[in-house]
Scaffold this motif. Structure first.
Motif, PDB file in Angstrom:
ATOM      1  N   LEU A  13       0.815  -1.210   0.000  1.00 17.92           N
ATOM      2  CA  LEU A  13       0.000   0.000   0.000  1.00 17.92           C
ATOM      3  C   LEU A  13       0.847   1.258   0.000  1.00 17.92           C
ATOM      4  O   LEU A  13       0.518   2.232  -0.680  1.00 17.92           O
ATOM      5  N   LEU A  14       1.919   1.249   0.771  1.00 18.11           N
ATOM      6  CA  LEU A  14       2.800   2.418   0.786  1.00 18.11           C
ATOM      7  C   LEU A  14       3.368   2.685  -0.602  1.00 18.11           C
ATOM      8  O   LEU A  14       3.434   3.839  -1.045  1.00 18.11           O
ATOM      9  N   GLU A  17      -9.300  12.669 -14.037  1.00 17.16           N
ATOM     10  CA  GLU A  17      -8.231  11.724 -13.711  1.00 17.16           C
ATOM     11  C   GLU A  17      -7.602  12.078 -12.364  1.00 17.16           C
ATOM     12  O   GLU A  17      -7.343  11.209 -11.532  1.00 17.16           O
ATOM     13  N   GLY A  18      -7.379  13.364 -12.121  1.00 19.95           N
ATOM     14  CA  GLY A  18      -6.818  13.807 -10.845  1.00 19.95           C
ATOM     15  C   GLY A  18      -7.732  13.477  -9.685  1.00 19.95           C
ATOM     16  O   GLY A  18      -7.284  13.019  -8.633  1.00 19.95           O
ATOM     17  N   THR A  19      -9.035  13.664  -9.873  1.00 22.63           N
ATOM     18  CA  THR A  19     -10.012  13.345  -8.829  1.00 22.63           C
ATOM     19  C   THR A  19     -10.004  11.848  -8.534  1.00 22.63           C
ATOM     20  O   THR A  19     -10.023  11.428  -7.374  1.00 22.63           O
ATOM     21  N   LEU A  20      -9.976  11.028  -9.589  1.00 24.33           N
ATOM     22  CA  LEU A  20      -9.932   9.576  -9.400  1.00 24.33           C
ATOM     23  C   LEU A  20      -8.662   9.157  -8.668  1.00 24.33           C
ATOM     24  O   LEU A  20      -8.696   8.299  -7.777  1.00 24.33           O
ATOM     25  N   MET A  21      -7.544   9.753  -9.021  1.00 23.07           N
ATOM     26  CA  MET A  21      -6.279   9.420  -8.365  1.00 23.07           C
ATOM     27  C   MET A  21      -6.330   9.791  -6.878  1.00 23.07           C
ATOM     28  O   MET A  21      -5.865   9.031  -6.025  1.00 23.07           O
ATOM     29  N   ASN A  22      -6.903  10.952  -6.572  1.00 24.52           N
ATOM     30  CA  ASN A  22      -7.032  11.356  -5.170  1.00 24.52           C
ATOM     31  C   ASN A  22      -7.925  10.391  -4.408  1.00 24.52           C
ATOM     32  O   ASN A  22      -7.634  10.033  -3.263  1.00 24.52           O
ATOM     33  N   GLU A  23      -9.027   9.970  -5.028  1.00 20.99           N
ATOM     34  CA  GLU A  23      -9.944   9.033  -4.389  1.00 20.99           C
ATOM     35  C   GLU A  23      -9.240   7.709  -4.108  1.00 20.99           C
ATOM     36  O   GLU A  23      -9.372   7.144  -3.027  1.00 20.99           O
ATOM     37  N   LEU A  24      -8.492   7.216  -5.079  1.00 28.02           N
ATOM     38  CA  LEU A  24      -7.738   5.980  -4.866  1.00 28.02           C
ATOM     39  C   LEU A  24      -6.750   6.153  -3.726  1.00 28.02           C
ATOM     40  O   LEU A  24      -6.568   5.256  -2.895  1.00 28.02           O
ATOM     41  N   GLY A  25      -6.119   7.311  -3.654  1.00 28.81           N
ATOM     42  CA  GLY A  25      -5.177   7.586  -2.576  1.00 28.81           C
ATOM     43  C   GLY A  25      -5.860   7.601  -1.221  1.00 28.81           C
ATOM     44  O   GLY A  25      -5.332   7.080  -0.242  1.00 28.81           O
ATOM     45  N   GLU A  26      -7.057   8.179  -1.157  1.00 23.75           N
ATOM     46  CA  GLU A  26      -7.797   8.224   0.106  1.00 23.75           C
ATOM     47  C   GLU A  26      -8.198   6.822   0.549  1.00 23.75           C
ATOM     48  O   GLU A  26      -8.109   6.488   1.732  1.00 23.75           O
ATOM     49  N   GLN A  27      -8.652   5.994  -0.391  1.00 26.63           N
ATOM     50  CA  GLN A  27      -9.031   4.617  -0.058  1.00 26.63           C
ATOM     51  C   GLN A  27      -7.817   3.841   0.444  1.00 26.63           C
ATOM     52  O   GLN A  27      -7.909   3.088   1.424  1.00 26.63           O
ATOM     53  N   ASN A  50       2.501   6.027  -2.784  1.00 27.69           N
ATOM     54  CA  ASN A  50       3.575   6.843  -3.356  1.00 27.69           C
ATOM     55  C   ASN A  50       3.410   6.987  -4.866  1.00 27.69           C
ATOM     56  O   ASN A  50       3.627   8.058  -5.420  1.00 27.69           O
ATOM     57  N   GLY A  51       3.021   5.912  -5.529  1.00 25.47           N
ATOM     58  CA  GLY A  51       2.781   5.967  -6.974  1.00 25.47           C
ATOM     59  C   GLY A  51       1.635   6.897  -7.320  1.00 25.47           C
ATOM     60  O   GLY A  51       1.723   7.684  -8.270  1.00 25.47           O
ATOM     61  N   HIS A  52       0.549   6.837  -6.522  1.00 30.99           N
ATOM     62  CA  HIS A  52      -0.586   7.733  -6.753  1.00 30.99           C
ATOM     63  C   HIS A  52      -0.171   9.189  -6.559  1.00 30.99           C
ATOM     64  O   HIS A  52      -0.540  10.057  -7.344  1.00 30.99           O
ATOM     65  N   ASN A  53       0.601   9.439  -5.509  1.00 28.73           N
ATOM     66  CA  ASN A  53       1.037  10.809  -5.247  1.00 28.73           C
ATOM     67  C   ASN A  53       1.875  11.354  -6.392  1.00 28.73           C
ATOM     68  O   ASN A  53       1.733  12.510  -6.781  1.00 28.73           O
ATOM     69  N   GLU A  54       2.745  10.522  -6.947  1.00 28.21           N
ATOM     70  CA  GLU A  54       3.563  10.950  -8.082  1.00 28.21           C
ATOM     71  C   GLU A  54       2.689  11.230  -9.304  1.00 28.21           C
ATOM     72  O   GLU A  54       2.898  12.214 -10.007  1.00 28.21           O
ATOM     73  N   GLN A  55       1.695  10.374  -9.542  1.00 23.30           N
ATOM     74  CA  GLN A  55       0.817  10.584 -10.689  1.00 23.30           C
ATOM     75  C   GLN A  55      -0.008  11.852 -10.531  1.00 23.30           C
ATOM     76  O   GLN A  55      -0.204  12.599 -11.487  1.00 23.30           O
ATOM     77  N   VAL A  56      -0.502  12.109  -9.311  1.00 22.69           N
ATOM     78  CA  VAL A  56      -1.265  13.333  -9.069  1.00 22.69           C
ATOM     79  C   VAL A  56      -0.372  14.544  -9.284  1.00 22.69           C
ATOM     80  O   VAL A  56      -0.783  15.539  -9.892  1.00 22.69           O
ATOM     81  N   SER A  57       0.868  14.474  -8.825  1.00 26.72           N
ATOM     82  CA  SER A  57       1.805  15.580  -9.031  1.00 26.72           C
ATOM     83  C   SER A  57       2.064  15.801 -10.515  1.00 26.72           C
ATOM     84  O   SER A  57       2.138  16.939 -10.976  1.00 26.72           O
TER      85      SER A  57
END
Length: 118
Positions: free
Chosen positions: A20-21, A52-62, A25-32
């Motif tokens: 998960l970590l 796409e940014g919203t979906l990435m943030n949602e995945l990160g929150e989950q 980290n991968g999601h954070n890089e993609q959002v950036s």
């Protein structure tokens, strides 16, 4: 609960945590990367990037919520409380913990909680 079962679950939880970590980290890089796009595009491109940014943030929150549950399960192992339902304090069956090693509730309490949350 058997000590070897708990140790096996602890290792499984640590592996899940590490996965998960890496995912977070991968999601954070993609959002950036998405946020860093500065080239002007047409409205469809901009809307697509926002979605796409919203979906990435949602995945990160989950993933973050799941990580918190894993950390809580590891804490319960350290406190010798692993496998005990947080609500009714009855043992959580090993079969449930095999499937969901970070489960904080027995099946009955989880079902009641889900009905209440509807």
């Amino acid at each position: 609960m058997k000590k070897d079962f708990i140790e096996k679950q602890k290792q499984k939880l640590i592996e899940l945590k590490n996965e998960l970590l890496a995912t977070i980290n991968g999601h954070n890089e993609q959002v950036s990367d998405i946020a860093g796009v500065s080239e002007p595009g047409d409205e469809a491109d901009i809307a697509s990037q926002r979605i796409e940014g919203t979906l990435m943030n949602e995945l990160g929150e989950q993933s973050t919520r799941r990580l918190n549950m894993i950390n809580a399960a590891l804490d319960r192992i350290e406190q010798n409380q692993y496998g005990i339902c947080l609500l009714c304090e009855k043992p959580i069956p090993e079969s449930r913990l095999e499937v969901l090693p970070y489960a904080p509730l027995c099946v009955d309490c989880q079902a009641r909680q889900e009905r209440r949350d509807r």
